[in-house]
Design a protein around this motif. Structure first.
Motif, PDB file in Angstrom:
ATOM      1  N   GLU A 170      38.940  43.493  52.158  1.00 56.48           N
ATOM      2  CA  GLU A 170      39.409  42.111  52.051  1.00 56.48           C
ATOM      3  C   GLU A 170      38.290  41.065  52.137  1.00 56.48           C
ATOM      4  OE1 GLU A 170      44.079  42.418  53.203  1.00 56.48           O
ATOM      5  OE2 GLU A 170      42.794  41.389  54.639  1.00 56.48           O
ATOM      6  N   PRO A 171      37.314  41.118  51.245  1.00 48.14           N
ATOM      7  CA  PRO A 171      36.290  40.065  51.242  1.00 48.14           C
ATOM      8  C   PRO A 171      36.867  38.756  50.687  1.00 48.14           C
ATOM      9  CG  PRO A 171      35.964  41.534  49.386  1.00 48.14           C
ATOM     10  CD  PRO A 171      37.082  42.121  50.198  1.00 48.14           C
ATOM     11  N   PRO A 172      36.620  37.612  51.327  1.00 46.80           N
ATOM     12  CA  PRO A 172      37.215  36.348  50.888  1.00 46.80           C
ATOM     13  C   PRO A 172      36.412  35.634  49.794  1.00 46.80           C
ATOM     14  CG  PRO A 172      36.033  36.015  52.928  1.00 46.80           C
ATOM     15  CD  PRO A 172      35.925  37.487  52.618  1.00 46.80           C
ATOM     16  N   CYS A 173      35.965  36.390  48.808  1.00 44.72           N
ATOM     17  CA  CYS A 173      35.183  35.810  47.706  1.00 44.72           C
ATOM     18  C   CYS A 173      36.159  35.302  46.637  1.00 44.72           C
ATOM     19  CB  CYS A 173      34.205  36.836  47.142  1.00 44.72           C
ATOM     20  SG  CYS A 173      34.874  38.499  46.892  1.00 44.72           S
ATOM     21  N   THR A 174      36.737  34.147  46.895  1.00 45.67           N
ATOM     22  CA  THR A 174      37.849  33.652  46.081  1.00 45.67           C
ATOM     23  C   THR A 174      37.468  33.372  44.631  1.00 45.67           C
ATOM     24  OG1 THR A 174      37.365  31.422  46.903  1.00 45.67           O
ATOM     25  CG2 THR A 174      39.076  32.668  48.050  1.00 45.67           C
ATOM     26  N   ARG A 175      36.185  33.103  44.364  1.00 45.75           N
ATOM     27  CA  ARG A 175      35.810  32.755  42.990  1.00 45.75           C
ATOM     28  C   ARG A 175      36.041  33.904  42.010  1.00 45.75           C
ATOM     29  NH1 ARG A 175      30.379  28.854  43.072  1.00 45.75           N
ATOM     30  NH2 ARG A 175      31.412  27.090  44.126  1.00 45.75           N
ATOM     31  N   VAL A 176      36.015  35.146  42.488  1.00 44.04           N
ATOM     32  CA  VAL A 176      36.258  36.257  41.556  1.00 44.04           C
ATOM     33  C   VAL A 176      37.686  36.209  41.029  1.00 44.04           C
ATOM     34  CG1 VAL A 176      34.544  37.698  42.729  1.00 44.04           C
ATOM     35  CG2 VAL A 176      36.966  37.993  43.284  1.00 44.04           C
TER      36      VAL A 176
ATOM     37  N   HIS B 232      49.189  41.845  53.195  1.00 51.55           N
ATOM     38  CA  HIS B 232      49.725  40.842  54.120  1.00 51.55           C
ATOM     39  C   HIS B 232      49.449  39.422  53.662  1.00 51.55           C
ATOM     40  CE1 HIS B 232      45.837  39.492  55.912  1.00 51.55           C
ATOM     41  NE2 HIS B 232      45.444  40.595  55.319  1.00 51.55           N
ATOM     42  N   HIS B 233      48.644  39.248  52.612  1.00 52.41           N
ATOM     43  CA  HIS B 233      48.181  37.907  52.241  1.00 52.41           C
ATOM     44  C   HIS B 233      47.946  37.886  50.733  1.00 52.41           C
ATOM     45  CE1 HIS B 233      45.784  34.248  52.209  1.00 52.41           C
ATOM     46  NE2 HIS B 233      45.888  34.111  53.515  1.00 52.41           N
ATOM     47  N   ALA B 234      48.628  36.981  50.043  1.00 51.37           N
ATOM     48  CA  ALA B 234      48.581  36.966  48.579  1.00 51.37           C
ATOM     49  C   ALA B 234      47.176  36.721  48.046  1.00 51.37           C
ATOM     50  CB  ALA B 234      49.540  35.907  48.039  1.00 51.37           C
ATOM     51  N   ALA B 235      46.384  35.903  48.734  1.00 47.37           N
ATOM     52  CA  ALA B 235      45.026  35.623  48.252  1.00 47.37           C
ATOM     53  C   ALA B 235      44.149  36.862  48.338  1.00 47.37           C
ATOM     54  CB  ALA B 235      44.404  34.480  49.048  1.00 47.37           C
ATOM     55  N   PHE B 236      44.193  37.565  49.450  1.00 44.77           N
ATOM     56  CA  PHE B 236      43.400  38.787  49.571  1.00 44.77           C
ATOM     57  C   PHE B 236      43.868  39.844  48.576  1.00 44.77           C
ATOM     58  CE2 PHE B 236      42.446  37.309  54.027  1.00 44.77           C
ATOM     59  CZ  PHE B 236      41.086  37.154  53.821  1.00 44.77           C
ATOM     60  N   ASP B 237      45.175  39.918  48.358  1.00 39.94           N
ATOM     61  CA  ASP B 237      45.676  40.866  47.354  1.00 39.94           C
ATOM     62  C   ASP B 237      45.110  40.539  45.984  1.00 39.94           C
ATOM     63  OD1 ASP B 237      47.183  42.147  49.281  1.00 39.94           O
ATOM     64  OD2 ASP B 237      49.071  41.176  48.737  1.00 39.94           O
ATOM     65  N   ALA B 238      45.087  39.248  45.635  1.00 37.74           N
ATOM     66  CA  ALA B 238      44.578  38.832  44.323  1.00 37.74           C
ATOM     67  C   ALA B 238      43.096  39.153  44.176  1.00 37.74           C
ATOM     68  CB  ALA B 238      44.822  37.340  44.121  1.00 37.74           C
ATOM     69  N   ILE B 239      42.320  38.859  45.217  1.00 37.90           N
ATOM     70  CA  ILE B 239      40.888  39.157  45.185  1.00 37.90           C
ATOM     71  C   ILE B 239      40.658  40.651  45.027  1.00 37.90           C
ATOM     72  CG2 ILE B 239      38.775  39.152  46.575  1.00 37.90           C
ATOM     73  CD1 ILE B 239      39.922  36.513  47.860  1.00 37.90           C
ATOM     74  N   CYS B 240      41.374  41.446  45.805  1.00 33.98           N
ATOM     75  CA  CYS B 240      41.198  42.902  45.748  1.00 33.98           C
ATOM     76  C   CYS B 240      41.642  43.466  44.406  1.00 33.98           C
ATOM     77  CB  CYS B 240      41.933  43.567  46.909  1.00 33.98           C
ATOM     78  SG  CYS B 240      41.152  43.272  48.521  1.00 33.98           S
ATOM     79  N   ASP B 241      42.667  42.868  43.798  1.00 32.91           N
ATOM     80  CA  ASP B 241      43.087  43.299  42.462  1.00 32.91           C
ATOM     81  C   ASP B 241      41.948  43.130  41.455  1.00 32.91           C
ATOM     82  OD1 ASP B 241      45.626  43.932  43.369  1.00 32.91           O
ATOM     83  OD2 ASP B 241      46.562  42.096  42.597  1.00 32.91           O
ATOM     84  N   VAL B 242      41.272  41.976  41.526  1.00 34.23           N
ATOM     85  CA  VAL B 242      40.156  41.723  40.607  1.00 34.23           C
ATOM     86  C   VAL B 242      39.009  42.694  40.871  1.00 34.23           C
ATOM     87  CG1 VAL B 242      38.396  40.060  39.907  1.00 34.23           C
ATOM     88  CG2 VAL B 242      40.748  39.299  40.269  1.00 34.23           C
ATOM     89  N   LEU B 243      38.669  42.904  42.131  1.00 37.25           N
ATOM     90  CA  LEU B 243      37.579  43.828  42.456  1.00 37.25           C
ATOM     91  C   LEU B 243      37.902  45.239  41.989  1.00 37.25           C
ATOM     92  CD1 LEU B 243      36.721  42.603  46.070  1.00 37.25           C
ATOM     93  CD2 LEU B 243      35.460  42.131  43.972  1.00 37.25           C
ATOM     94  N   GLU B 244      39.126  45.649  42.180  1.00 38.26           N
ATOM     95  CA  GLU B 244      39.537  46.976  41.707  1.00 38.26           C
ATOM     96  C   GLU B 244      39.332  47.103  40.201  1.00 38.26           C
ATOM     97  OE1 GLU B 244      43.563  49.824  41.549  1.00 38.26           O
ATOM     98  OE2 GLU B 244      43.702  47.721  42.175  1.00 38.26           O
ATOM     99  N   ARG B 245      39.742  46.074  39.472  1.00 44.44           N
ATOM    100  CA  ARG B 245      39.642  46.121  38.009  1.00 44.44           C
ATOM    101  C   ARG B 245      38.192  46.025  37.537  1.00 44.44           C
ATOM    102  NH1 ARG B 245      42.248  41.755  36.975  1.00 44.44           N
ATOM    103  NH2 ARG B 245      40.474  40.420  36.464  1.00 44.44           N
TER     104      ARG B 245
END
Length: 244
Positions: free
Chosen positions: A95-101, A189-202
């Motif tokens: 869960e890195p909070p690198c929101t720009r990705v 547990h958190h939509a922002a972290f889920d979104a970030i992790c989705d991008v990193l996964e892809r």
């Protein structure tokens, strides 16, 4: 024995962040639990910057290391892996909070705005109040004692000194081109972290692990250690025999 380098996030240092790994993985791996500059057990500092700490982290790495970063430590780890991918056998990000990705995703954009506003207008002169607001925003399950113990207050002051991770530009293409095997872990547990992790996964063609029930600290989940160990062993085997 494979060498795991563990990089903690904000507030708590490495010993506390990785307590379950120090007790559960020490016999299986050579564990290096780092303490980031500015945080306990290191002296305080007026500024904590992910770019500066990425350079510091590269200096701590040995060729063949497996790098594991939680939260802000995940941002630092991503930047370090981009600087020196040849040293990194695998990369695990919690869960890195690198929101720009994930720019353009409503939850990630809102999380970045709220973070910037908290650092600009929050009670930075009151470490306890600032920390309580921060923990709520990131979905942490940490129960904050009051008054703050000295070490927690030290970590809270380091948190206040951190450069906002929403400013981080992560060169995911560099890590992806280097073919660094990656594992992305989230806690559902958190939509922002889920979104970030989705991008990193892809973008990193990463493996994905979702461990609910522990908020922003999925490393406390009872399944995490075995999952991390299995991933590290796969990455080590692939490096030893690329044709396998």
């Amino acid at each position: 024995m494979e060498r795991l380098v563990l990089v903690h996030g904000s507030v708590t240092g490495g010993r506390a962040t990785w307590s379950a790994q120090r007790h559960g993985l020490a016999e299986r791996f050579d564990l290096v639990v780092l303490e980031r500059p500015g945080f306990p057990l290191n002296p305080s500092t007026e500024r904590v910057d992910f770019e500066v700490q990425a350079v510091w982290l590269v200096e701590q790495l040995h060729d063949g290391d497996h790098l594991v970063g939680h939260s802000y430590g995940g941002v630092v780890s991503l930047l370090a892996a981009a600087r020196a991918p040849e040293r990194v056998t695998s990369l695990t990000l919690l869960e890195p909070p690198c929101t720009r990705v994930a720019r353009g995703h409503p939850a990630a954009d809102r999380f970045a705005r709220e973070g910037a506003d908290w650092w600009a207008h929050g009670p930075t002169d009151d470490p306890e109040a600032f920390l309580r607001g921060f923990l709520e925003k990131v979905g942490s399950s940490y129960v904050l004692p009051t008054p703050l113990p000295a070490e927690v207050e030290h970590g809270a002051r380091a948190l206040i000194a951190e450069r906002g991770p929403w400013e981080a530009d992560i060169p995911l293409d560099v890590v992806a081109r280097a073919g660094v095997p990656s594992l992305v872990v989230s806690g559902a547990h958190h939509a922002a972290f889920d979104a970030i992790c989705d991008v990193l996964e892809r973008e990193l063609s990463a493996e994905r692990l979702v461990l609910p029930g522990f908020g922003h600290t999925p490393q406390r989940h009872p399944d995490f250690n075995d999952a991390l160990a299995a991933f590290v062993e796969r990455a080590a085997a692939a490096q030893a025999d690329p044709a396998a």
